[in-house]
Design a protein around this motif. Structure first.
Motif, PDB file in Angstrom:
ATOM      1  N   LEU A  15       1.086  -1.112   0.126  1.00 51.38           N
ATOM      2  CA  LEU A  15       0.181   0.039   0.126  1.00 51.38           C
ATOM      3  C   LEU A  15       1.061   1.632   0.082  1.00 51.38           C
ATOM      4  O   LEU A  15       0.821   2.241   0.008  1.00 51.38           O
ATOM      5  CB  LEU A  15      -1.141   0.071   0.892  1.00 51.38           C
ATOM      6  CG  LEU A  15      -1.811  -0.953   0.744  1.00 51.38           C
ATOM      7  CD1 LEU A  15      -2.892  -1.048   2.667  1.00 51.38           C
ATOM      8  CD2 LEU A  15      -2.749  -0.610  -0.388  1.00 51.38           C
ATOM      9  N   LYS A  16       2.003   1.523   0.698  1.00 52.63           N
ATOM     10  CA  LYS A  16       2.974   2.759   0.961  1.00 52.63           C
ATOM     11  C   LYS A  16       3.437   2.415  -0.312  1.00 52.63           C
ATOM     12  O   LYS A  16       3.327   3.565  -1.217  1.00 52.63           O
ATOM     13  CB  LYS A  16       4.129   2.230   2.353  1.00 52.63           C
ATOM     14  CG  LYS A  16       5.409   3.210   1.914  1.00 52.63           C
ATOM     15  CD  LYS A  16       5.440   3.498   2.957  1.00 52.63           C
ATOM     16  CE  LYS A  16       6.614   4.776   3.378  1.00 52.63           C
ATOM     17  NZ  LYS A  16       7.183   4.963   4.369  1.00 52.63           N
ATOM     18  N   LEU A  17       4.260   1.649  -1.269  1.00 50.59           N
ATOM     19  CA  LEU A  17       4.237   1.710  -3.005  1.00 50.59           C
ATOM     20  C   LEU A  17       2.979   2.197  -3.386  1.00 50.59           C
ATOM     21  O   LEU A  17       3.213   2.954  -4.795  1.00 50.59           O
ATOM     22  CB  LEU A  17       4.988   0.138  -3.331  1.00 50.59           C
ATOM     23  CG  LEU A  17       5.866   0.658  -4.402  1.00 50.59           C
ATOM     24  CD1 LEU A  17       7.054   0.814  -4.252  1.00 50.59           C
ATOM     25  CD2 LEU A  17       6.179  -1.093  -5.049  1.00 50.59           C
ATOM     26  N   LEU A  22       1.052   6.111  -7.149  1.00 49.39           N
ATOM     27  CA  LEU A  22       0.847   7.484  -7.649  1.00 49.39           C
ATOM     28  C   LEU A  22       1.369   8.553  -7.445  1.00 49.39           C
ATOM     29  O   LEU A  22       1.061   9.790  -8.573  1.00 49.39           O
ATOM     30  CB  LEU A  22      -0.574   7.253  -6.867  1.00 49.39           C
ATOM     31  CG  LEU A  22      -1.586   7.972  -6.916  1.00 49.39           C
ATOM     32  CD1 LEU A  22      -2.616   7.647  -8.174  1.00 49.39           C
ATOM     33  CD2 LEU A  22      -2.381   7.861  -5.571  1.00 49.39           C
ATOM     34  N   ARG A  23       2.018   8.700  -6.679  1.00 47.99           N
ATOM     35  CA  ARG A  23       2.856  10.408  -6.680  1.00 47.99           C
ATOM     36  C   ARG A  23       3.629  10.807  -7.579  1.00 47.99           C
ATOM     37  O   ARG A  23       3.315  11.973  -8.295  1.00 47.99           O
ATOM     38  CB  ARG A  23       3.764  10.436  -5.231  1.00 47.99           C
ATOM     39  CG  ARG A  23       2.172  10.918  -4.312  1.00 47.99           C
ATOM     40  CD  ARG A  23       3.454  11.295  -3.151  1.00 47.99           C
ATOM     41  NE  ARG A  23       4.590  10.112  -2.502  1.00 47.99           N
ATOM     42  CZ  ARG A  23       4.725   9.464  -1.814  1.00 47.99           C
ATOM     43  NH1 ARG A  23       3.097   8.613  -0.871  1.00 47.99           N
ATOM     44  NH2 ARG A  23       5.189   8.890  -1.609  1.00 47.99           N
ATOM     45  N   ASP A 129       6.644   4.392 -11.318  1.00 42.10           N
ATOM     46  CA  ASP A 129       6.952   2.992 -10.433  1.00 42.10           C
ATOM     47  C   ASP A 129       8.201   2.068 -10.662  1.00 42.10           C
ATOM     48  O   ASP A 129       8.741   2.364  -9.254  1.00 42.10           O
ATOM     49  CB  ASP A 129       6.210   1.855 -11.520  1.00 42.10           C
ATOM     50  CG  ASP A 129       4.593   1.759 -11.789  1.00 42.10           C
ATOM     51  OD1 ASP A 129       3.920   3.121 -11.330  1.00 42.10           O
ATOM     52  OD2 ASP A 129       3.818   1.441 -12.754  1.00 42.10           O
ATOM     53  N   GLY A 130       8.738   2.435 -11.713  1.00 43.25           N
ATOM     54  CA  GLY A 130      10.183   2.195 -11.128  1.00 43.25           C
ATOM     55  C   GLY A 130      11.067   3.045 -10.416  1.00 43.25           C
ATOM     56  O   GLY A 130      11.400   2.744  -9.161  1.00 43.25           O
ATOM     57  N   LYS A 135      13.304   4.812  -4.749  1.00 45.36           N
ATOM     58  CA  LYS A 135      12.684   6.405  -4.118  1.00 45.36           C
ATOM     59  C   LYS A 135      12.303   5.669  -2.457  1.00 45.36           C
ATOM     60  O   LYS A 135      12.564   6.547  -1.626  1.00 45.36           O
ATOM     61  CB  LYS A 135      12.220   7.077  -4.552  1.00 45.36           C
ATOM     62  CG  LYS A 135      13.210   7.780  -5.817  1.00 45.36           C
ATOM     63  CD  LYS A 135      14.096   9.271  -5.690  1.00 45.36           C
ATOM     64  CE  LYS A 135      14.631   9.349  -6.654  1.00 45.36           C
ATOM     65  NZ  LYS A 135      15.568  10.873  -6.673  1.00 45.36           N
ATOM     66  N   THR A 136      11.405   4.975  -2.676  1.00 39.79           N
ATOM     67  CA  THR A 136      10.688   4.718  -1.372  1.00 39.79           C
ATOM     68  C   THR A 136      11.507   3.822  -0.467  1.00 39.79           C
ATOM     69  O   THR A 136      11.010   4.197   1.114  1.00 39.79           O
ATOM     70  CB  THR A 136       9.338   4.491  -2.021  1.00 39.79           C
ATOM     71  OG1 THR A 136       8.533   5.053  -3.119  1.00 39.79           O
ATOM     72  CG2 THR A 136       8.709   3.739  -0.728  1.00 39.79           C
ATOM     73  N   LYS A 137      11.814   3.091  -0.702  1.00 37.65           N
ATOM     74  CA  LYS A 137      12.942   2.199  -0.022  1.00 37.65           C
ATOM     75  C   LYS A 137      12.590   1.430   1.215  1.00 37.65           C
ATOM     76  O   LYS A 137      13.010   1.604   1.888  1.00 37.65           O
ATOM     77  CB  LYS A 137      14.525   3.188   0.937  1.00 37.65           C
ATOM     78  CG  LYS A 137      14.961   4.129   0.225  1.00 37.65           C
ATOM     79  CD  LYS A 137      16.428   4.612   0.538  1.00 37.65           C
ATOM     80  CE  LYS A 137      16.805   5.808  -0.701  1.00 37.65           C
ATOM     81  NZ  LYS A 137      18.599   5.957  -0.924  1.00 37.65           N
ATOM     82  N   LEU A 138      11.368   0.606   0.258  1.00 30.83           N
ATOM     83  CA  LEU A 138      11.146  -0.633   1.541  1.00 30.83           C
ATOM     84  C   LEU A 138      11.150  -1.500   0.993  1.00 30.83           C
ATOM     85  O   LEU A 138      12.001  -1.581  -0.117  1.00 30.83           O
ATOM     86  CB  LEU A 138       9.531  -0.510   0.849  1.00 30.83           C
ATOM     87  CG  LEU A 138       8.500   0.928   0.661  1.00 30.83           C
ATOM     88  CD1 LEU A 138       7.014   0.494  -0.175  1.00 30.83           C
ATOM     89  CD2 LEU A 138       8.619   1.216   2.279  1.00 30.83           C
TER      90      LEU A 138
END
Length: 144
Positions: A15-17, A22-23, A129-130, A135-138
């Protein structure tokens, strides 16, 4: 893991990804689609405008479909998320092909504007998406 900084379950990560994707899609895809509409209008006139607007709408709808699949499969486990992602990608390509085939002979729409705008939207959405993933580093593996 610190629950304030990192999500603790696979569903929370997905969900965080999805939120990050989306952003990034809003930041990257919408400007590209706007430029595609302007270019198509300048090069092909009103038919280019309508073709590129329809292509942009289809590209945005296909990205929204992917986000929807991620959200509904997020808490189902990694195997179902991957199946939804792959199925969504294949489904998206089939739908884009069908739309292009069905609308390609509509005289109000410029076929190349429709095709290139859809293509630009899908490619930039994949890039977004990539970038969002990087950048999210999950964490991709959650230890028990």
């Amino acid at each position: 893991m610190n629950s304030e900084k990192y999500p603790e379950t696979h569903g929370e990560i997905v969900l965080k990804l999805a939120d990050a994707q989306l952003r990034y899609q809003i930041r990257l895809v919408l400007p590209v689609l706007a430029v595609a509409v302007v270019i198509a209008t300048v090069l092909a006139g009103p038919h280019g405008l309508w073709g590129s607007l329809v292509g942009a709408a289809v590209a945005v709808a296909s990205s929204a479909f992917t986000m929807w699949l991620m959200r509904i499969s997020a808490h189902q486990g990694p195997h179902l998320v991957m199946a939804a992602a792959l199925g969504g990608f294949v489904g998206k390509m089939v739908i884009l092909l069908i739309v292009l085939t069905l609308l390609g002979d509509v005289t109000v729409l410029h076929r190349q504007s429709l095709a290139f705008t859809m293509l630009a939207g899908v490619i930039v959405a994949a890039v977004a998406d990539g970038v969002a993933f990087k950048k999210t580093k999950l964490p991709t593996i959650i230890p028990s």
